[in-house]
Design an enzyme around this catalytic site. Structure first.
Site, short mmCIF file in Angstrom:
data_model
loop_
_atom_site.label_atom_id
_atom_site.label_comp_id
_atom_site.label_asym_id
_atom_site.label_seq_id
_atom_site.Cartn_x
_atom_site.Cartn_y
_atom_site.Cartn_z
CE1 TYR A 80 -4.14 1.85 0.64
CE2 TYR A 80 -2.79 3.22 1.82
CZ TYR A 80 -3.68 3.12 1.08
OH TYR A 80 -4.78 4.02 1.01
CG PHE A 132 -9.09 15.41 -24.83
CD1 PHE A 132 -9.23 14.94 -26.13
CD2 PHE A 132 -9.45 14.86 -23.76
CE1 PHE A 132 -9.82 13.76 -26.26
CE2 PHE A 132 -9.95 13.36 -23.89
CZ PHE A 132 -10.07 13.03 -25.16
CB THR A 133 -14.34 15.22 -24.47
OG1 THR A 133 -13.25 14.09 -24.33
CG2 THR A 133 -14.55 15.30 -26.08
CG ASP A 223 -2.99 16.36 -22.15
OD1 ASP A 223 -2.42 15.10 -22.20
OD2 ASP A 223 -4.23 16.50 -22.31
CE LYS A 266 -5.51 8.82 -25.62
NZ LYS A 266 -6.08 8.77 -26.92
NE ARG A 389 -13.99 12.22 -29.92
CZ ARG A 389 -13.62 12.08 -28.69
NH1 ARG A 389 -12.54 11.85 -28.16
NH2 ARG A 389 -14.73 12.07 -27.75
CG PHE A 455 -18.61 11.65 -26.59
CD1 PHE A 455 -18.52 13.01 -25.68
CD2 PHE A 455 -17.83 10.72 -26.31
CE1 PHE A 455 -17.33 13.19 -24.98
CE2 PHE A 455 -16.68 10.94 -25.50
CZ PHE A 455 -16.39 12.02 -24.76
N1 F0G Z 1 -5.73 14.14 -22.52
C1 F0G Z 1 -5.67 13.41 -24.02
C2 F0G Z 1 -5.16 14.52 -25.01
C3 F0G Z 1 -6.48 12.56 -24.25
O1 F0G Z 1 -6.34 12.09 -25.63
C4 F0G Z 1 -7.09 11.78 -23.32
C5 F0G Z 1 -7.85 10.89 -23.34
C6 F0G Z 1 -6.97 12.25 -22.04
C7 F0G Z 1 -6.26 13.45 -21.90
C8 F0G Z 1 -7.72 11.61 -20.71
O2 F0G Z 1 -7.09 10.53 -20.42
O3 F0G Z 1 -8.49 8.43 -20.81
O4 F0G Z 1 -6.65 8.39 -19.43
O5 F0G Z 1 -8.42 9.67 -18.56
N2 F0G Z 1 -8.15 10.19 -24.67
C9 F0G Z 1 -8.98 8.87 -24.97
C10 F0G Z 1 -9.12 9.05 -26.40
C11 F0G Z 1 -10.12 8.54 -24.22
O6 F0G Z 1 -9.86 8.04 -26.88
O7 F0G Z 1 -8.86 9.95 -27.15
P1 F0G Z 1 -7.83 9.26 -19.73
#
Ligand code: F0G
Length: 482
Positions: A80, A132-133, A223, A266, A389, A455
């Site tokens: 832990y 980003f979303t 990021d 990623k 997208r 989405f």
């Molecule tokens: N920033 C970027 C540029 C991303 O592409 C993503 C995730 C995140 C932050 C968030 O990271 O998913 O680990 O919480 N992109 C995924 C995609 C979901 O399918 O493009 P996460």
């Protein structure tokens, strides 16, 4: 991927790895595909993976791991507090990024949550190259807003600009002057800019952004989720960096940022995330959120096995012939689709091959979600799952009106080291069949629309029986073939 030249003169991406573990795929017949997309409310997020042949939804958490990553997972230290695994990852982060402090988190959006809670106050603004979303959702949730400071060329889908992810420096200065530096929570730069087609920024541009941040005493947050692709593009497209190693470019980028966060789903080809900085004050401020939201400071919600895989994955990301695999496959697909007159985003970016739905289905109004409709249509035609997208991925404004996206893209993600060239050719073949039959594709309407990040699990229905007609045409052309 190598730079091997073919005697034939053809440009073929050649894998510099071999496949040693396989997962069997299922290509359901057209009748089942039609049923499955109906059950999923025409939303590819809601398809069951057992109904999917090629999963090109995302590169997140689905990249192939190397033998070395898997081996490292076996020596994970489960504790832990004070796990050896954590110290291995922390020291790899320090070695690669040169940052003193590392805070683990369970994935990228968890880092965004923490950064937004720490720095975004009601009424503040976060300038960025593009939103980003999940990033935007967290900033808005904390009462802030996003201002996009992209260069004009960013929205030009058919461009030759090598760095469409660059920030417009003059606009950045104007934005800061207009609102006053005290209203700016931080400046955010996104590597491999996701929503405009995985387009990179240059090192030179980031240095300019840094200068502006220094002038106004603002924090620059990077990021780095899609940094791997961006590193490749800096290496091959930025003249001043062509003789630098990937490690040197990474360090040069890192030196510009006060804080770096990333999704290790990623970057690092595993599952997890984290934040690093050399600023002790920032570290102390962010640190208190980790045990509250993620887990103890030495795991942050991640499995120690995944942390070991990230440590090795980050090291492998410093190899040129590892990080160029995705971009070279994407370039191959983009070029082949272009030869057939299919509208794709150029120059080819990272993350995936992006199809311009606004042009592909130019008979559909944007209010009927052309990119979502195209994603559903491609699934019917092929069993391939892509991701919308476009406007579906946006949120309605405070008055409940649609916010039309700048672009309507169907993203076909290329998880790293996962698909073969013949599978890529299958995608090209089915996309071109669909292009010939594009007039059969109709629009979609929401029948169940969540308020936030709709989405992900919103449900839609086709505006007519176009999906049945498309499936019937497929059957007519392909007979009993899948
Ligand atoms: N920033 C970027 C540029 C991303 O592409 C993503 C995730 C995140 C932050 C968030 O990271 O998913 O680990 O919480 N992109 C995924 C995609 C979901 O399918 O493009 P996460």
């Amino acid at each position: 991927m190598s730079n091997v030249k073919f005697h034939s003169g053809e440009s073929i991406p050649l894998e510099m790895h071999k496949v040693r573990i396989v997962q069997k795929l299922n290509l359901p017949p057209i009748e089942r595909r039609l049923e499955a997309i109906t059950e999923a409310g025409s939303n590819t997020f809601l398809l069951k993976n057992s109904d999917v042949f090629m999963d090109m939804l995302t590169d997140s958490g689905v990249n192939a791991m190397s033998d070395k990553q898997q081996a490292a997972m076996m020596q994970a230290d489960d504790s832990y507090a004070g796990s050896e695994t954590f110290f291995r990852l922390e020291s790899k982060i320090k070695e690669i990024f040169g940052k003193e402090f590392f805070l683990p988190a369970h994935q990228g959006r968890a880092c965004e949550n923490i950064l937004a809670q720490a720095f975004v106050k009601p009424g503040t603004i976060v300038p960025m190259n593009y939103h980003f979303t999940t990033t935007k959702a967290h900033i808005v949730l904390n009462g802030g807003s996003v201002e996009e400071i992209f260069i004009d060329e960013a929205l030009n889908l058919n461009s030759e600009h090598p760095f469409k992810g660059n920030m417009d420096i003059n606009k950045l200065v104007d934005t800061i002057n207009t609102h006053g530096a005290e209203k700016i929570a931080f400046v955010r730069l996104e590597s491999g800019t996701n929503l405009i087609g995985g387009q990179p920024h240059s090192l030179e541009n980031m240095k300019e952004v840094r200068k502006v941040c220094d002038k106004f005493d603002l924090k620059l947050i990077l990021d780095a989720s899609l940094l791997a692709d961006n590193l490749h593009f800096i290496k091959v497209r930025e003249e001043a960096c062509k003789d630098m190693s990937i490690r040197e470019i990474t360090r040069a980028i890192s030196d510009q940022a006060d804080v770096i966060y990333f999704s290790a789903r990623k970057l690092g080809c595993a599952r997890g995330g984290g934040i690093c900085t050399s600023d002790e004050e920032i570290y102390m401020k962010l640190r208190e959120f980790i045990p509250l939201l993620e887990g103890f400071l030495t795991y942050g919600g991640m499995s120690v096995r995944e942390m070991e895989a990230i440590t090795v994955g980050l090291d492998e990301t410093m190899e040129e012939d590892m990080i160029n695999q995705g971009p070279q496959f994407i370039e191959f697909m983009v070029e082949e689709l272009q030869k057939k007159g299919i509208p794709v985003v150029t120059p080819a970016g990272g993350l995936g091959c992006h199809i311009n739905a606004m042009e592909f289905v130019d008979h559909l109004p944007q209010s009927q979600y052309p990119a979502g409709a195209l994603a559903a249509a491609l699934y019917i035609a092929s069993g391939i799952r892509g991701m919308e997208r476009g406007t579906m991925s946006e949120q309605r404004n405070e008055n409940g009106n649609e916010e039309m996206a700048h672009m309507e893209l169907l993203r076909l993600a290329l998880p790293r080291r996962v698909f073969t060239l013949s599978q890529a050719k299958y995608v090209i073949d089915r996309v071109s069949w669909l292009y010939e039959n594009r007039k059969l594709i109709g629009g979609l309407n929401f029948v169940d629309e969540p308020k936030i990040l709709r989405f992900f699990f919103g449900k839609l229905e086709p505006v007519s029986d176009w999906q049945t007609k498309l499936a019937a045409k497929f059957k007519e052309d392909f007979g009993d073939s899948l």
